[in-house]
Design an enzyme around this catalytic site. Structure first.
Site, PDB file in Angstrom:
ATOM      1  CG  ASP A   1      -2.203  -0.830   0.970  1.00  0.00           C
ATOM      2  OD1 ASP A   1      -2.564  -1.045  -0.201  1.00  0.00           O
ATOM      3  OD2 ASP A   1      -2.826  -1.258   1.954  1.00  0.00           O
TER       4      ASP A   1
ATOM      5  N   GLY B   1       3.995   1.736  -1.082  1.00  0.00           N
ATOM      6  CA  GLY B   1       4.788   1.905  -2.302  1.00  0.00           C
ATOM      7  C   GLY B   1       3.943   2.003  -3.569  1.00  0.00           C
TER       8      GLY B   1
ATOM      9  CG  PHE C   1      -2.606   2.317  -3.796  1.00  0.00           C
ATOM     10  CD1 PHE C   1      -3.270   2.675  -4.961  1.00  0.00           C
ATOM     11  CD2 PHE C   1      -2.457   0.971  -3.512  1.00  0.00           C
ATOM     12  CE1 PHE C   1      -3.798   1.712  -5.808  1.00  0.00           C
ATOM     13  CE2 PHE C   1      -2.975  -0.006  -4.347  1.00  0.00           C
ATOM     14  CZ  PHE C   1      -3.644   0.362  -5.507  1.00  0.00           C
TER      15      PHE C   1
ATOM     16  N   GLY D   1       0.768   8.924   2.149  1.00  0.00           N
ATOM     17  CA  GLY D   1       0.485  10.361   2.146  1.00  0.00           C
ATOM     18  C   GLY D   1      -0.591  10.700   1.125  1.00  0.00           C
TER      19      GLY D   1
ATOM     20  CE1 TYR E   1      -8.887  -3.335   7.360  1.00  0.00           C
ATOM     21  CE2 TYR E   1      -8.919  -4.599   5.318  1.00  0.00           C
ATOM     22  CZ  TYR E   1      -9.053  -4.537   6.698  1.00  0.00           C
ATOM     23  OH  TYR E   1      -9.352  -5.675   7.397  1.00  0.00           O
TER      24      TYR E   1
ATOM     25  CE1 TYR F   1      -3.957  -1.254   7.359  1.00  0.00           C
ATOM     26  CE2 TYR F   1      -4.549  -0.083   5.350  1.00  0.00           C
ATOM     27  CZ  TYR F   1      -4.285  -1.260   6.010  1.00  0.00           C
ATOM     28  OH  TYR F   1      -4.343  -2.451   5.334  1.00  0.00           O
TER      29      TYR F   1
ATOM     30  CG  HIS G   1      -4.001  -5.811   7.721  1.00  0.00           C
ATOM     31  ND1 HIS G   1      -4.468  -4.847   6.870  1.00  0.00           N
ATOM     32  CD2 HIS G   1      -5.066  -6.573   8.035  1.00  0.00           C
ATOM     33  CE1 HIS G   1      -5.767  -5.016   6.679  1.00  0.00           C
ATOM     34  NE2 HIS G   1      -6.164  -6.057   7.375  1.00  0.00           N
TER      35      HIS G   1
ATOM     36  CG  ASP H   1      20.766   8.300  14.953  1.00  0.00           C
ATOM     37  OD1 ASP H   1      20.767   7.118  14.563  1.00  0.00           O
ATOM     38  OD2 ASP H   1      20.986   9.261  14.192  1.00  0.00           O
TER      39      ASP H   1
ATOM     40  CB  ILE I   1      22.201   0.255  13.201  1.00  0.00           C
ATOM     41  CG1 ILE I   1      22.028   0.598  14.687  1.00  0.00           C
ATOM     42  CG2 ILE I   1      23.584  -0.318  12.915  1.00  0.00           C
ATOM     43  CD1 ILE I   1      22.202  -0.593  15.631  1.00  0.00           C
TER      44      ILE I   1
ATOM     45  CG  HIS J   1      -8.742  -9.385   9.428  1.00  0.00           C
ATOM     46  ND1 HIS J   1      -9.113  -8.125   9.056  1.00  0.00           N
ATOM     47  CD2 HIS J   1      -9.757  -9.856  10.189  1.00  0.00           C
ATOM     48  CE1 HIS J   1     -10.307  -7.861   9.563  1.00  0.00           C
ATOM     49  NE2 HIS J   1     -10.719  -8.892  10.236  1.00  0.00           N
TER      50      HIS J   1
END
Lengths: 667, 667
Positions: B316, B318, B320, B323, B404, B406, B461, B470, B608, B618
């Site tokens: 979703d 990558g 749609f 944002g 959906y 979120y 999901h 950090d 890292i 679900h």
């Protein structure tokens, strides 16, 4: 005898008025507690002088009696009975007392292993013994301590394979005030007093080593004693309900939104939820969900195997009582401004009622959460947004067992979900040490050096809940939904998918489960289906799991064997409510969830009970010293094809809240 | 060229004023978006006519540049750059554009697998194609449907081993209004239109079968259309802060209590938290905690392997854009009364800025929770109760990807904890069926019959978060604390205990972890210790885990291989932010957390990144139809010897909230 008879008659007269209004699951009233005591003390069975009360609570009518009474609540109240455990002559006496006819119905001496709840008075008496015991006074002097600042505390000692019943003993350990109320992080190491609670004498005294007491500096937690710099303050915030709360309390019964439930206080379990039903607008009736729910046991084994610590493997509910340890909740801090409080009553050692003010609070919770929402932008020319804020009902109690504070919430959602949450706060159990820096440490110190000379010891918390779900009736079944990888037949480019296979779990041994694998756990009514043909049920969304790391044959784990799995299902049995046994103190583990389920009873289409444990392995950190920021865990019981559709779809959107606005013109 | 130059000069002039106030991590302003577009369109590189913008976002300065700028924030703003992905001539173009000097810094054609984010305009254009396509019109007529009520929607199609790059295609599927806005539960089965987005033409049309459309009745969710009986209403409840909120917003930087953090909107990630620091009153400085945190990918594979459904395995974020899919939040429902809202801006297909109002909300949360408490009754003669209510800061965004919703919350606690929570609501993805009762079903239907003719399909999901912690600086290490059962030496009656052995995880392969075993997971600063000598760090309290059940070599699982474990740690690399790859649409899984970590880089004492996935298997239920009550999950990042002691010990007790009281005398 004559005087006892007179008292009974007058008590019965007094009771006849309030009992008309009572619910059969209401906890014993102060008058009822007094009456129970009179009845027992008035009987010839046990000498008055030696008898101490350890547990006094409601002896509930059978489920069938209660359910039939509820179906016709206008008729006269059900007979009231009490269950009592008392100690006398170093024996545990069990009584069932009828309050309705003022007599003892049954009485017998318990001859099994383990001892009942400790009462507060005997803990206090045990604490006092050392202060008149010369070797102890000498030990304190030797350490250069002021005896006025020494604070004693009773520690239960568990059971470590002793063959003979070695007596109802506890250890009294000592802590030091001297400029701080935070005594738990200032242990006086080396001194231990073994007290026989029945004889109330010191049976063993040891002063093994002297370790300097950790400093008081930095351990104070009272706001009134704090000095700058303070943590950053934020502006006031509160919850407001201009028209008051939405719930109605009638005695111990609460109704809120479509929920109806009964709350009771029990000296051992603390808060007991009963008869939680939800109104279904399709079926036009209140539907049964949770017949009874409460914390059954709270197992806290510490992980220091040395002489001073190895025995610290507490069964907090069964030894100290979550009700007896419940604290008076404070408005605005423990519970929000919109909370309503309820009191609890328990019997003290002499059987006198003691009031615990504000033992529970009830409030509506609105945290800015969303009950459901959707924004639709696929339909050209319009954007639809529908959102319902999430408001729920919370019933809270807090039990402080010595150092640790357990915040326990039962939350009821309009959607039908029941959440149980536990918050761990309070003070870490600490051991004094000579270490002032980790680099000095070359051995296992069984915990974390949280400040100079202070090791917070590793431990676990297992909070086991008793969940007698009765989904639309008593006869339920346990279903395990397994998600299984399937290979496709190659007719599409997809190679695999998962499918749900639901397996009826027919016996108790098969219902012992760890929730670490993808599994759906359902309590269903096998005789009821939705219009679509789905089995009506509730599913468990499990809480954090902590697989026990003690050896299975180690004594604490035998006693705490109810933590061997985090899900169990048992056949309902009125006597099986305490996961670690009715007599938990010094128990031998012969009356636990583990032993009951070894009988492997049939649980299909029966009255069954779900047990679920929230577990934490706790390796302390400095950030948790000297008082621990709350660590949360919890689980959810969520409708699963219980409703024909989302029951709050037709919840009306909230209206703006009309806060009082003030007219500036004051005289 | 002259006109382009003029435009650039005037744009630079316009930009020079606001940019002085800007933070180097601020998202691109509308003016900056316009400027980026002008610069690219003004260059000779690509023809203006064919270019479409797929991603336009900030190209951040390096961490070292930002950190050194922050240490001296009075100096002039850092140069601003944008990263752009555009499509032209069926190729993906990547641009780095300098806003400071108005030029393209780098430009190249991406030749790898996968495609960029879909923009809204091309989805809309693809949706429209069928309505002028005679075979489709015929299919609709054949079904006796009114074409005005047909609602199209674009579905990405994944990758299933096709060797040749088979084009940037999507499927358009169709749904039916006809008396309800709830189109997702009324699919028009059988019809699928394959559209090439670059050519914007139908490349394949199929009408395989006719299945009756499920009824509209019972699917409506708009409050305005609801009819009695309504769900039980409760009285108004709201959160009140009489003196206003405690946080300060300066541009995109928020300070609250001891926290300081930066919020940005990204068309792909949605909400991006950066530079979360907490003031430590002992060290007298703001300490670094979270350099950057955001949802990296959201993998939602459906479990129906048939022709009409097998490809529904969405990435979703990558495909749609979280944002691009973010919704305008509503006060009083999506966010409480005390929330403050912030807008977001993204570039549309033509590179024009589009404003998304109320993309985030920021509010203080007080739910009646307790930050810490203790009741002390061991000290004779006094009972001490100290409680601090739990107030936290929440930043919320909601992304609705088709059906959906979120709800994503970042919560900052005064204790130093950072919680991420996700709430799943919205509408289940449904398949039309001839079944009207479960007893008719003799095959695997891959889901639950939630109402007549409607199967809600099983799915997962996986919400994967990027957590560039950090801890007191960039150089950190990953430590796995293992709790290990130890046998005692027999010197006490105790047989066993557990001990914590902390193991430094040195490489990426060893940092692939499932949190189903008792493990403590820490990100530490290996070069910083508390006064006691404990390593300074944060620990992950993991969220719900869902072990993937697809075969490892199945195409969706190759693309979603970042769900193979629920914890990963990678060496920081500016380009590795998207767990499923930068080009997620139709990706081949060659740019995922799995492939990056196969390099097995050294992660000890390095910059890292921690990755954590919240997973849900679900299996839908009727109670979730036609809109789903929110299902919650989340994780916590909790200080672990980060502070010398509880940082909110010296939080002052709250004062009573002085609500406005009104004088009854009104004129």
């Amino acid at each position: 005898m004559a005087s006892t008879f007179t008292v009974l008659v007058s008590l019965l007269f007094l009771l006849s008025i309030p009992s008309i209004l009572s619910h059969p699951l209401d906890p014993l009233t102060p008058l009822e507690i007094k009456q129970v005591t009179k009845i027992i003390k008035g009987s010839r069975a046990v000498s008055l002088a030696n008898l101490t009360f350890q547990y006094v609570g409601l002896d509930e009518p059978s489920k069938s009696t209660i359910l039939s009474w509820l179906s016709n609540p206008t008729k006269e109240p059900l007979p009231r009975q009490a269950f009592v455990i008392a100690r006398a002559y170093e024996k545990s006496y069990e009584f069932v007392v009828s309050l309705s006819n003022g007599s003892i119905i049954s009485q017998h001496i318990y001859n099994g292993t383990g001892f009942p709840l400790l009462n507060l008075e005997e803990q206090s008496a045990a604490n006092d013994l050392a202060f008149k015991y010369p070797p102890f006074i000498k030990s304190i002097k030797k350490r250069g301590l002021d005896i006025k600042d020494v604070v004693p505390s009773v520690f239960t000692v568990g059971w470590y394979g002793e063959k003979s019943m070695s007596g109802r003993v506890v250890k009294v350990l000592f802590f030091y005030k001297g400029g701080t109320p935070n005594v738990w992080v200032r242990p006086i190491e080396g001194i231990a007093v073994l007290v026989d609670l029945d004889k109330m004498v010191i049976v063993k005294y040891s002063d093994s080593e002297v370790v300097s007491i950790p400093k008081a500096e930095g351990t104070e937690y009272r706001g009134s004693k704090m000095r700058p710099p303070f943590a950053a303050e934020t502006k006031p915030i509160t919850v407001v309900q201009p028209h008051g709360p939405s719930f109605k309390i009638n005695g111990h019964t609460i109704s809120w939104a479509d929920w109806n439930l009964h709350l009771a206080f029990d000296v051992r379990a603390g808060l007991v939820i009963s008869l939680a039903t939800i109104f279904d607008s399709i079926e036009h009736k209140h539907r049964q969900v949770l017949y009874k729910g409460h914390v059954s046991e709270l197992f806290v084994p510490y992980m220091d195997p040395t002489e001073e610590w190895y025995y610290r493997t507490f069964l907090d509910a069964g030894e100290f009582g979550l009700g007896l340890s419940a604290v008076s909740l404070q408005q605005h801090t423990d519970c929000p401004a919109n909370a309503i409080f309820m009191d609890g009553y328990y019997a003290n050692q002499d059987g006198e009622p003691v009031k615990l003010s504000n033992a529970f609070c009830v409030f509506e919770r609105y945290a800015g959460d969303i009950a459901w929402r959707h924004t639709e932008s696929a339909i050209s020319g319009e954007v639809i947004t529908e959102v319902r804020p999430g408001v729920s009902l919370v019933v809270r109690t807090v039990s402080t067992i010595g150092n640790y504070d357990y915040i326990m919430d039962w939350e009821f959602k309009k959607s039908g979900s029941i959440k149980f949450g536990v918050g761990l706060s309070g003070i870490l159990e600490a051991k004094a040490s000579t270490y002032t820096h980790k680099k000095q440490v070359k051995e296992d110190i069984y915990g974390t050096l949280v400040t100079e000379n202070t090791i917070a010891i590793n431990h676990d918390h297992y909070i086991t809940c008793y969940l007698d779900l009765d989904i639309d009736g008593e006869k339920n079944s346990f279903v395990k939904g397994k998600m299984k990888t399937m290979r496709t037949d190659g007719s599409t480019p997809r190679k695999s998918y998962w499918t749900m296979t639901r397996e009826l779990v027919k016996t108790e041994l098969d219902a012992r489960i760890w929730t670490d694998k993808p599994t759906e756990l359902l309590i269903v009514n096998p005789n009821k289906f939705t219009k679509m043909g789905n089995q009506v049920g509730y599913r468990l969304v499990p809480g954090p799991a902590a697989i026990p790391l003690l050896l299975e044959d180690d004594y604490p784990q035998i006693r705490g064997a109810f933590s061997n799995y985090n899900v169990w299902v048992t056949l309902y049995n009125k006597s099986e409510r305490w996961a670690g046994g009715l007599y938990a103190d010094r128990s031998h583990g012969d009356d636990t969830l583990f032993t009951w389920t070894n009988r492997n009873r049939d649980i299909d289409d029966k009255d069954i009970v779900l047990w679920h444990t929230i577990g934490f392995h706790h390796s302390p950190s400095q950030d948790e010293f000297p008082v621990m920021p709350t660590l949360n865990g919890g689980f959810e019981l969520r409708p699963s094809n219980f409703f024909e559709s989302n029951p709050i779809l037709n919840l009306r959107p909230p209206k703006p809240v009309d806060l009082p606005t003030c007219n500036a013109t004051t005289p």
